[in-house]
Design a protein around this motif. Structure first.
Motif, PDB file in Angstrom:
ATOM      1  N   TYR A   6       7.191   3.916  -9.144  1.00  0.00           N
ATOM      2  CA  TYR A   6       8.440   3.171  -9.284  1.00  0.00           C
ATOM      3  C   TYR A   6       8.447   2.053  -8.247  1.00  0.00           C
ATOM      4  O   TYR A   6       8.441   2.308  -7.042  1.00  0.00           O
ATOM      5  CB  TYR A   6       9.627   4.112  -9.065  1.00  0.00           C
ATOM      6  CG  TYR A   6      10.965   3.493  -9.365  1.00  0.00           C
ATOM      7  CD1 TYR A   6      11.388   3.294 -10.669  1.00  0.00           C
ATOM      8  CD2 TYR A   6      11.810   3.109  -8.335  1.00  0.00           C
ATOM      9  CE1 TYR A   6      12.626   2.731 -10.946  1.00  0.00           C
ATOM     10  CE2 TYR A   6      13.055   2.542  -8.602  1.00  0.00           C
ATOM     11  CZ  TYR A   6      13.449   2.359  -9.906  1.00  0.00           C
ATOM     12  OH  TYR A   6      14.671   1.794 -10.179  1.00  0.00           O
ATOM     13  N   ASP A   8       8.238  -2.673  -7.780  1.00  0.00           N
ATOM     14  CA  ASP A   8       8.568  -4.038  -8.193  1.00  0.00           C
ATOM     15  C   ASP A   8       7.362  -4.686  -8.873  1.00  0.00           C
ATOM     16  O   ASP A   8       6.555  -3.992  -9.505  1.00  0.00           O
ATOM     17  CB  ASP A   8       9.076  -4.838  -6.983  1.00  0.00           C
ATOM     18  CG  ASP A   8       8.093  -4.825  -5.811  1.00  0.00           C
ATOM     19  OD1 ASP A   8       6.870  -4.642  -6.033  1.00  0.00           O
ATOM     20  OD2 ASP A   8       8.538  -5.024  -4.669  1.00  0.00           O
ATOM     21  N   MET A  47       8.758  -3.182 -12.134  1.00  0.00           N
ATOM     22  CA  MET A  47       9.511  -4.240 -12.800  1.00  0.00           C
ATOM     23  C   MET A  47       9.576  -5.457 -11.884  1.00  0.00           C
ATOM     24  O   MET A  47       9.907  -5.331 -10.698  1.00  0.00           O
ATOM     25  CB  MET A  47      10.927  -3.760 -13.125  1.00  0.00           C
ATOM     26  CG  MET A  47      11.744  -4.767 -13.922  1.00  0.00           C
ATOM     27  SD  MET A  47      13.388  -4.125 -14.353  1.00  0.00           S
ATOM     28  CE  MET A  47      14.253  -4.428 -12.836  1.00  0.00           C
ATOM     29  N   ARG A  50      12.443  -6.388  -8.936  1.00  0.00           N
ATOM     30  CA  ARG A  50      13.294  -5.231  -8.623  1.00  0.00           C
ATOM     31  C   ARG A  50      13.505  -5.097  -7.117  1.00  0.00           C
ATOM     32  O   ARG A  50      12.566  -5.061  -6.340  1.00  0.00           O
ATOM     33  CB  ARG A  50      12.682  -3.947  -9.164  1.00  0.00           C
ATOM     34  CG  ARG A  50      13.516  -2.702  -8.794  1.00  0.00           C
ATOM     35  CD  ARG A  50      12.884  -1.405  -9.300  1.00  0.00           C
ATOM     36  NE  ARG A  50      13.209  -1.236 -10.712  1.00  0.00           N
ATOM     37  CZ  ARG A  50      12.386  -0.712 -11.605  1.00  0.00           C
ATOM     38  NH1 ARG A  50      11.167  -0.332 -11.253  1.00  0.00           N
ATOM     39  NH2 ARG A  50      12.762  -0.577 -12.870  1.00  0.00           N
ATOM     40  N   PRO A  53      17.587  -0.239  -6.133  1.00  0.00           N
ATOM     41  CA  PRO A  53      18.819  -0.146  -6.926  1.00  0.00           C
ATOM     42  C   PRO A  53      19.911   0.627  -6.208  1.00  0.00           C
ATOM     43  O   PRO A  53      19.643   1.475  -5.364  1.00  0.00           O
ATOM     44  CB  PRO A  53      18.376   0.581  -8.196  1.00  0.00           C
ATOM     45  CG  PRO A  53      17.046   1.147  -7.934  1.00  0.00           C
ATOM     46  CD  PRO A  53      16.489   0.517  -6.713  1.00  0.00           C
ATOM     47  N   LEU A  70       9.344  -0.129  -2.773  1.00  0.00           N
ATOM     48  CA  LEU A  70      10.333  -1.189  -2.930  1.00  0.00           C
ATOM     49  C   LEU A  70      10.736  -1.689  -1.549  1.00  0.00           C
ATOM     50  O   LEU A  70      10.514  -1.012  -0.555  1.00  0.00           O
ATOM     51  CB  LEU A  70      11.571  -0.669  -3.661  1.00  0.00           C
ATOM     52  CG  LEU A  70      11.432  -0.353  -5.140  1.00  0.00           C
ATOM     53  CD1 LEU A  70      12.649   0.404  -5.640  1.00  0.00           C
ATOM     54  CD2 LEU A  70      11.225  -1.624  -5.943  1.00  0.00           C
ATOM     55  N   ASN A  73      11.588  -7.370  -2.149  1.00  0.00           N
ATOM     56  CA  ASN A  73      12.595  -8.259  -2.741  1.00  0.00           C
ATOM     57  C   ASN A  73      13.908  -8.212  -1.978  1.00  0.00           C
ATOM     58  O   ASN A  73      14.613  -9.217  -1.877  1.00  0.00           O
ATOM     59  CB  ASN A  73      12.806  -7.927  -4.222  1.00  0.00           C
ATOM     60  CG  ASN A  73      11.629  -8.384  -5.063  1.00  0.00           C
ATOM     61  OD1 ASN A  73      11.143  -9.494  -4.913  1.00  0.00           O
ATOM     62  ND2 ASN A  73      11.149  -7.507  -5.923  1.00  0.00           N
TER      63      ASN A  73
END
Length: 192
Positions: A6, A8, A47, A50, A53, A70, A73
């Motif tokens: 999971y 970016d 993704m 990303r 979240p 992650l 970003n």
């Protein structure tokens, strides 16, 4: 062994050489390289763009390993390493996946390039690994620092090159084969 990656664009396999959001072919994406090497079922939940979240998705109950990478970003959007780590803390705390099945990966630090014009961003991305290591210890999740793997970045200073994907795959492979949780009841293929 069912693994979910999971992340970016660097998990997705974004190819920064094109203007239309293309991706490297499967031969040169770290997720696919790792899948070939291990023989495991590895799902790419990367993704482009990303950030961390505010609400965690529902991951399948039969997930054996969840790798989360992650934060880049978030930093590019102006958050500090501390703010980014707090977002990651909230994200990981909401997960229904057992903590011993989570591997938190600190992304490789960014470098000067078309997207990175300030030393502040480079310093922040290096500091993120320190913050994530402390967070992993606090939550009891596994941790890996991709900044130690020699991952090559493209002209933009953010995205992996094809060679960078290979270096990342090698780094994560070494991380996984020394872990009893990842290698339990598996017999990974030792060649690509």
């Amino acid at each position: 062994m069912k693994v979910i990656c999971y992340g970016d664009s660097n998990t997705y396999g974004f190819d920064p050489r094109g203007w239309l959001g293309g991706r490297y072919d499967a031969d040169n994406r770290w997720v696919d390289i790792l899948a070939r090497r291990t023989g495991w079922e590895i799902l790419n939940w990367g993704m482009n763009g990303r950030a961390i979240p505010s609400q965690a998705p529902a991951f399948p109950a039969d997930t054996d390993l969840l790798m989360v990478m992650l934060g880049t970003n978030d930093l590019l959007q102006g958050r500090t390493p501390s703010e980014t780590a707090q977002r990651m803390l909230r994200f990981l705390a909401e997960l229904t996946v057992e903590h011993d099945k989570i591997l938190l990966i600190a992304p490789p630090p960014v470098a000067f390039g078309a997207w990175v014009q300030e030393q502040r961003l480079i310093d922040a991305s290096a500091e993120l690994a320190v913050q994530y290591r402390a967070l992993a210890e606090r939550l009891g999740v596994r941790f890996a620092d991709a900044g130690a793997w020699g991952v090559g970045l493209a002209y933009d200073g953010v995205h992996f090159t094809e060679q960078g994907h290979w270096a990342f795959a090698e780094g994560i492979w070494k991380e996984l084969i020394v872990s009893p949780a990842a290698s339990e009841n598996t017999s990974p293929n030792t060649s690509y």
